[in-house]
Scaffold this motif. Sequence first.
Motif, PDB file in Angstrom:
ATOM      1  N   SER A 134      -4.747  -1.660   9.590  1.00  0.00           N
ATOM      2  CA  SER A 134      -5.923  -2.381  10.072  1.00  0.00           C
ATOM      3  C   SER A 134      -7.127  -1.445  10.124  1.00  0.00           C
ATOM      4  CB  SER A 134      -5.671  -2.953  11.469  1.00  0.00           C
ATOM      5  OG  SER A 134      -5.663  -1.913  12.439  1.00  0.00           O
ATOM      6  N   GLU A 135      -8.305  -2.027  10.244  1.00  0.00           N
ATOM      7  CA  GLU A 135      -9.525  -1.221  10.319  1.00  0.00           C
ATOM      8  C   GLU A 135      -9.499  -0.289  11.522  1.00  0.00           C
ATOM      9  OE1 GLU A 135     -14.404  -1.917  10.489  1.00  0.00           O
ATOM     10  OE2 GLU A 135     -13.025  -3.610  10.696  1.00  0.00           O
ATOM     11  N   ILE A 136      -9.028  -0.766  12.650  1.00  0.00           N
ATOM     12  CA  ILE A 136      -8.993   0.049  13.876  1.00  0.00           C
ATOM     13  C   ILE A 136      -7.990   1.189  13.728  1.00  0.00           C
ATOM     14  CG2 ILE A 136      -8.325   0.020  16.307  1.00  0.00           C
ATOM     15  CD1 ILE A 136      -9.426  -2.840  16.444  1.00  0.00           C
ATOM     16  N   GLN A 137      -6.863   0.938  13.083  1.00  0.00           N
ATOM     17  CA  GLN A 137      -5.812   1.950  12.955  1.00  0.00           C
ATOM     18  C   GLN A 137      -6.088   2.954  11.847  1.00  0.00           C
ATOM     19  OE1 GLN A 137      -2.912  -0.987  12.090  1.00  0.00           O
ATOM     20  NE2 GLN A 137      -1.965  -0.979  14.128  1.00  0.00           N
ATOM     21  N   ALA A 138      -6.985   2.613  10.932  1.00  0.00           N
ATOM     22  CA  ALA A 138      -7.148   3.398   9.708  1.00  0.00           C
ATOM     23  C   ALA A 138      -7.429   4.886   9.946  1.00  0.00           C
ATOM     24  CB  ALA A 138      -8.232   2.778   8.832  1.00  0.00           C
ATOM     25  N   PRO A 139      -8.360   5.269  10.831  1.00  0.00           N
ATOM     26  CA  PRO A 139      -8.615   6.708  11.009  1.00  0.00           C
ATOM     27  C   PRO A 139      -7.373   7.494  11.427  1.00  0.00           C
ATOM     28  CG  PRO A 139     -10.393   5.416  11.979  1.00  0.00           C
ATOM     29  CD  PRO A 139      -9.306   4.446  11.627  1.00  0.00           C
ATOM     30  N   LEU A 140      -6.602   6.954  12.373  1.00  0.00           N
ATOM     31  CA  LEU A 140      -5.388   7.645  12.809  1.00  0.00           C
ATOM     32  C   LEU A 140      -4.339   7.645  11.705  1.00  0.00           C
ATOM     33  CD1 LEU A 140      -3.810   9.114  14.953  1.00  0.00           C
ATOM     34  CD2 LEU A 140      -3.204   6.902  15.983  1.00  0.00           C
ATOM     35  N   ALA A 141      -4.286   6.573  10.925  1.00  0.00           N
ATOM     36  CA  ALA A 141      -3.330   6.526   9.816  1.00  0.00           C
ATOM     37  C   ALA A 141      -3.656   7.596   8.774  1.00  0.00           C
ATOM     38  CB  ALA A 141      -3.342   5.141   9.182  1.00  0.00           C
TER      39      ALA A 141
END
Length: 259
Positions: A223-230
Amino acid sequence: MPPLLDPDSVVSALRAAGCVFAEDEAELILSAARTPDEVTAMVDRRVSGLPLEHVLGWAEFHGLRVSVEPGVFVPRRRTEFLVDQAVALAGEVSLIVDLCCGSGAVGAALAAALGRPELHAADIDPAAVRCARRNVEPFGGVVHQGDLYGALPGTLRGRVDVLAANVPYVPTDEVGLLPAEARDHEPRTALDGGVDGLDILRRVAEEAPRWLAPGGSVLVETSEIQAPLAVETFARSGLIARLAVSDEWYANVVIGTRP
């Protein structure tokens, strides 16, 4: 319900049940059914909340008609963006793996687009494995049952050119907020990604470098919110990580390449 004999009655029944695209769905049901009784049965199943793809027995995905069945995750059209990203980065591809394969839609689409390289797919769910076999075997693919990499033959280690993993990434507390079609008719293992939605992604990233060929890539939707941590998770695993985004499909794909 008496047998439905005309398109208007099918549309009316679907619209009354809240189907937003009632006309389109009616056309698909009428083209698939062979008798009025079969039309009625299919409409009844749809009105009860069964996903249209489960009613029809197939889903359209990346130019293919992919077989699906009740209890199997329905491939989302936005995941076509993951396939497009894999095709765009691939050079000479000898081996593809589709982890968390569900119906096998991603693996089948990649095999079709990349000249039918060696294809392996894996899922932990027996129903998904049965369904995936119908979709990948026409491309010479092999489907394995088991937990992520544990399902794969050891002979694939260090050889995979493209590793697609459409992992579950809905946070546990948000599964109940999903549309009823997904929440009630698709396996929770295909939806629930743990507390922050990234539990399975972390496991895929951790082991990916040991399975990828030099220069091979792993692609995971998130998801967009999870993307940086991913992206950070991929980088910590020793992969060259980047994010591809499609505003049109509202899709986010993390790509990690083995140096």
